[in-house]
Design a protein around this motif. Structure first.
Motif, PDB file in Angstrom:
ATOM      1  N   LEU A 295       0.819  -1.216   0.000  1.00 56.21           N
ATOM      2  CA  LEU A 295       0.000   0.000   0.000  1.00 56.21           C
ATOM      3  C   LEU A 295       0.854   1.267   0.000  1.00 56.21           C
ATOM      4  O   LEU A 295       0.510   2.246  -0.668  1.00 56.21           O
ATOM      5  CB  LEU A 295      -0.943   0.005   1.198  1.00 56.21           C
ATOM      6  CG  LEU A 295      -2.141  -0.938   1.116  1.00 56.21           C
ATOM      7  CD1 LEU A 295      -3.074  -0.718   2.297  1.00 56.21           C
ATOM      8  CD2 LEU A 295      -2.915  -0.736  -0.185  1.00 56.21           C
ATOM      9  N   TYR A 298       2.082   1.754  -3.409  1.00 57.24           N
ATOM     10  CA  TYR A 298       0.942   2.204  -4.219  1.00 57.24           C
ATOM     11  C   TYR A 298       0.736   3.707  -4.046  1.00 57.24           C
ATOM     12  O   TYR A 298       0.538   4.445  -5.024  1.00 57.24           O
ATOM     13  CB  TYR A 298      -0.307   1.430  -3.799  1.00 57.24           C
ATOM     14  CG  TYR A 298      -1.480   1.540  -4.738  1.00 57.24           C
ATOM     15  CD1 TYR A 298      -2.143   2.753  -4.932  1.00 57.24           C
ATOM     16  CD2 TYR A 298      -1.957   0.438  -5.431  1.00 57.24           C
ATOM     17  CE1 TYR A 298      -3.238   2.860  -5.773  1.00 57.24           C
ATOM     18  CE2 TYR A 298      -3.046   0.535  -6.285  1.00 57.24           C
ATOM     19  CZ  TYR A 298      -3.678   1.750  -6.449  1.00 57.24           C
ATOM     20  OH  TYR A 298      -4.754   1.853  -7.296  1.00 57.24           O
ATOM     21  N   PRO A 414      -6.482   2.412  -2.773  1.00 61.74           N
ATOM     22  CA  PRO A 414      -5.595   2.238  -1.610  1.00 61.74           C
ATOM     23  C   PRO A 414      -6.275   2.600  -0.298  1.00 61.74           C
ATOM     24  O   PRO A 414      -6.003   1.968   0.728  1.00 61.74           O
ATOM     25  CB  PRO A 414      -4.425   3.190  -1.913  1.00 61.74           C
ATOM     26  CG  PRO A 414      -4.982   4.206  -2.845  1.00 61.74           C
ATOM     27  CD  PRO A 414      -5.994   3.476  -3.669  1.00 61.74           C
ATOM     28  N   ILE A 418      -6.953  -0.046   2.975  1.00 57.86           N
ATOM     29  CA  ILE A 418      -6.433   0.184   4.325  1.00 57.86           C
ATOM     30  C   ILE A 418      -7.287  -0.546   5.354  1.00 57.86           C
ATOM     31  O   ILE A 418      -6.776  -1.107   6.326  1.00 57.86           O
ATOM     32  CB  ILE A 418      -6.392   1.693   4.637  1.00 57.86           C
ATOM     33  CG1 ILE A 418      -5.201   2.341   3.924  1.00 57.86           C
ATOM     34  CG2 ILE A 418      -6.274   1.943   6.141  1.00 57.86           C
ATOM     35  CD1 ILE A 418      -5.116   3.839   4.106  1.00 57.86           C
ATOM     36  N   THR A 434      -0.250   3.856   7.554  1.00 61.77           N
ATOM     37  CA  THR A 434      -0.378   3.857   6.100  1.00 61.77           C
ATOM     38  C   THR A 434      -0.975   5.161   5.608  1.00 61.77           C
ATOM     39  O   THR A 434      -0.527   5.731   4.604  1.00 61.77           O
ATOM     40  CB  THR A 434      -1.255   2.676   5.643  1.00 61.77           C
ATOM     41  OG1 THR A 434      -0.762   1.471   6.223  1.00 61.77           O
ATOM     42  CG2 THR A 434      -1.255   2.551   4.131  1.00 61.77           C
ATOM     43  N   LEU A 480      -0.264  -6.222  -6.325  1.00 56.78           N
ATOM     44  CA  LEU A 480      -1.503  -5.794  -5.694  1.00 56.78           C
ATOM     45  C   LEU A 480      -2.471  -6.969  -5.583  1.00 56.78           C
ATOM     46  O   LEU A 480      -2.845  -7.571  -6.595  1.00 56.78           O
ATOM     47  CB  LEU A 480      -2.159  -4.656  -6.494  1.00 56.78           C
ATOM     48  CG  LEU A 480      -3.365  -4.001  -5.813  1.00 56.78           C
ATOM     49  CD1 LEU A 480      -2.913  -3.194  -4.596  1.00 56.78           C
ATOM     50  CD2 LEU A 480      -4.107  -3.098  -6.796  1.00 56.78           C
TER      51      LEU A 480
END
Length: 525
Positions: A295, A298, A414, A418, A434, A480
């Motif tokens: 993440l 990303y 994204p 989370i 994150t 991913l």
């Protein structure tokens, strides 16, 4: 009272089903017929309407993020204009625009801690307090320092709302709705940007700040009426009664709430509450590290695709592109496109999943940025040769395409993930970290944008963003994970699943047989 463990399956070797007695775990055998599939014990789909309402109430506060993004774009021209109640210079304007990004990462870390400590609902309530105070300070400011503090507090709230709103939504929604409902946070952000652009064209900067405070107050009131997360009630409080009551509020009478509670209890028993030392150890395990690296990468790639540069510098970018469309009208148009495609993206996520939408963003953003940079090069050539620029609608079309493509995937996927990919016991903390990385990467990109323009020229900067976006397609393909239609437990287990050994021609025994509980010498009822 002990909760019996139920082994749920349609077929077993020998067509027999072992029923476990709560007292002695005695084995009872009888033929397993097709009608005995125990479908009645599977969780049924709850009320979609109730889950949508609860998710909306939990995500009203995410509009503050959009308000923070859009406020500087509409207020700075007023503050720098002659006759302003509080006149500022260019240096002060840059600080007003950027100081909120300093508070945002702080809010991410703080909310990650609070989400696990006091619960999702209380954290959602607390996140609105800095926003209300901050916007009131801005509206009543008599010096630029008051605006700095107010923007910091608003940014703090913006960072705090990210993780708990998404984690809460994932935990109260069922798998068939989770992708759509988790996208509400991104919809709220886009709605906030559009409202700020629209309201800013009518209201002065201090009245607009009071308007923002009113929206934050509305979000605070909405959060009062939502139930606490059932997952948190089990994992942190071990309160089955409140968990069941919470589930009933977001399901309906046809939903087998008891089975869902039992599933949460079973999962929680296998994941007991950890001390700080053990929690740190869990954070360092593959089930947490792998999704965290995925993440964060990303976020970095999406931001360096020019994701929020267009939002924060929209007016200047449109002016430099050579478009003849009024720059403020174009800004409002981009805000409408962002909101529209955020809603479309949430709907598409329910059907196509996370990876497909990410491909749309990476390819769409890459091509539109390269084309945008190419038009800027051609515009400079026309300008140097004294030729009237042609097709001045092209840059606006490229930016509109970029906004549409980036919103569908980069601005939704994204943030939704989370709340999906982290272990339950550290979901709040790691989710906050994150979110912190996501906002910090935004700060870095915004700070490096002028530097890139100076060293690589304006067209070259957009070429770089386009190349990064296109190259991120490979990352999405390789790393991913697709989480569509999976339960949170299945997603968590996918990161620690071990490779099965080569068993050749050996007899394969179904996992369900191996997983049957063994007789316990002492059973407490």
């Amino acid at each position: 009272m002990a909760i019996p463990e139920i082994c749920n399956a349609e077929k077993m070797i020998g067509s027999e089903l072992l029923y476990l007695d709560a007292v002695g775990f005695q084995e009872k055998k009888r033929p397993l017929l097709k009608v005995d599939t125990l479908e009645e014990l599977k969780p049924k789909k709850g009320s979609s309407f109730k889950q949508i309402v609860v998710a909306l109430a939990a995500n009203v506060g995410t509009m503050n993020t959009g308000l923070v993004f859009g406020y500087s774009a509409v207020s700075l021209p007023q503050l720098q204009a002659k006759g302003s109640r509080l006149l500022i210079n260019r240096h002060q304007a840059s600080w007003i625009a950027s100081v909120s990004t300093i508070g945002t990462p702080c809010g991410c870390i703080l909310s990650g801690y609070l989400t696990d400590l006091v619960g999702r609902k209380k954290t959602l309530l607390f996140t609105q307090l800095p926003a209300i105070i901050g916007w009131i300070m801005i509206g009543s400011a008599t010096s630029v320092e008051w605006i700095y503090v107010g923007r910091f507090l608003a940014g703090l709230s913006s960072g705090m709302i990210g993780a708990p709103s998404r984690v809460y939504t994932c935990e109260v929604s069922q798998p068939h709705l989770r992708g759509v409902l988790s996208g509400f946070a991104s919809v709220g952000t886009s709605l906030g940007v559009m409202l700020e652009y629209l309201a800013g064209s009518i209201l002065d900067w201090y009245t607009l700040a009071y308007f923002n405070a009113l929206l934050s107050t509305t979000a605070l009131c909405a959060a009062f009426f939502i139930p606490e997360s059932p997952s948190w009630l089990i994992s942190s409080q071990k309160d089955e009664k409140r968990c069941k009551a919470s589930l009933k509020r977001v399901r309906d009478s046809t939903c087998d709430v008891d089975v869902e509670v039992n599933n949460l209890v079973t999962f929680s028993e296998n994941n007991t509450k950890l001390s700080a030392k053990k929690k740190l150890k869990m954070i360092c395990q593959a089930s947490t590290v792998k999704p965290f690296l995925i993440l964060t990468t990303y976020f970095i790639l999406s931001q360096y695709s020019g994701l929020n540069v267009v939002t924060f510098y929209a007016v200047d970018i449109i002016k430099d592109s050579g478009s003849t469309l009024d720059k403020y009208v174009a800004t409002i148009l981009l805000g409408v496109i962002r909101l529209l495609f955020t809603v479309i993206g949430c709907m598409l996520m329910w059907r196509f999943g996370r990876k497909t939408l990410s491909y749309v963003s990476s390819i769409g953003c890459g091509l539109s940025m390269v084309c945008f940079g190419g038009y800027m090069v051609q515009h400079d050539i026309w300008k140097s040769q004294g030729i009237t620029p042609r097709a001045t609608w092209v840059p606006v079309m490229n930016l509109s395409t970029f906004y549409a493509a980036s919103t569908i995937g980069y601005l939704i996927v994204p943030w939704v993930m989370i709340g999906e990919v982290y272990p339950n016991q550290v979901r709040g903390v790691v989710g906050g970290l994150t979110t912190c990385v996501g906002h910090f990467s935004l700060f870095v990109v915004l700070q490096t944008y002028p530097i890139f323009q100076e060293h690589f020229t304006k067209p070259g900067t957009f070429f770089i963003y386009g190349v990064v976006a296109l190259s991120s397609t490979l990352f999405i393909y390789l790393y991913l994970p697709e989480t569509k239609g999976k339960s949170l437990q299945e997603i968590e287990e996918s990161f620690v699943k071990k490779k099965k050994p080569d068993i050749g021609n050996k007899v394969v025994v179904p996992d369900i047989v191996n997983n049957l509980p063994k007789a316990a010498p002492n059973v407490v009822v």
